[in-house]
Design an enzyme around this catalytic site. Sequence first.
Site, short mmCIF file in Angstrom:
data_model
loop_
_atom_site.label_atom_id
_atom_site.label_comp_id
_atom_site.label_asym_id
_atom_site.label_seq_id
_atom_site.Cartn_x
_atom_site.Cartn_y
_atom_site.Cartn_z
N CYS A 257 0.71 -1.19 -0.02
CA CYS A 257 -0.05 0.05 -0.03
C CYS A 257 0.91 1.30 -0.04
CB CYS A 257 -0.95 0.22 1.09
SG CYS A 257 -0.25 0.06 2.96
N ARG A 258 2.04 1.17 0.43
CA ARG A 258 2.78 2.42 0.73
C ARG A 258 4.20 2.39 -0.42
NH1 ARG A 258 2.92 5.38 6.15
NH2 ARG A 258 3.11 6.94 4.95
#
Length: 142
Positions: free
Chosen positions: A96-97
Amino acid sequence: MESAGIAEEDDDEEALVGSPRKRKKKPIVVYDIVYSPSYRVPVLYLTLKHAPGANIYELLVPVSHQPQMQNTGLSGSLSLTDHPVTGLPVYFVHPCRTAEAMAAVRGVSSEGPIEYLMLWFGLVGSSVGLAVPVALAEALRR
């Protein structure tokens, strides 16, 4: 010296005594990289073999990375999921990051796919003990 047809045991220090012990197999980690079309980044999947009940953080994550890996998201950056190709349960470094982190490392430079992957290995792979051998990295730079 033999007595009544029975030979004396010889003193061979290399002879096996009793049954050989089963050797404990060392844990093996299989790393797979699969591009995620939804996150638009590579995702690192990990399969542990010969490590029943092992704590993945203690086994793979360097001490310097453990706090940030365990504190990211609900269950940390390492989660269980189904492998996108095999369908088997595996750990994965949550992506996600990844795009955000890669943008911070890359800045405004635009490198090719090999340079991108070398940065990605340094950022994502190093968090779980995966690294590109120096000789390979040097060969790829040429």
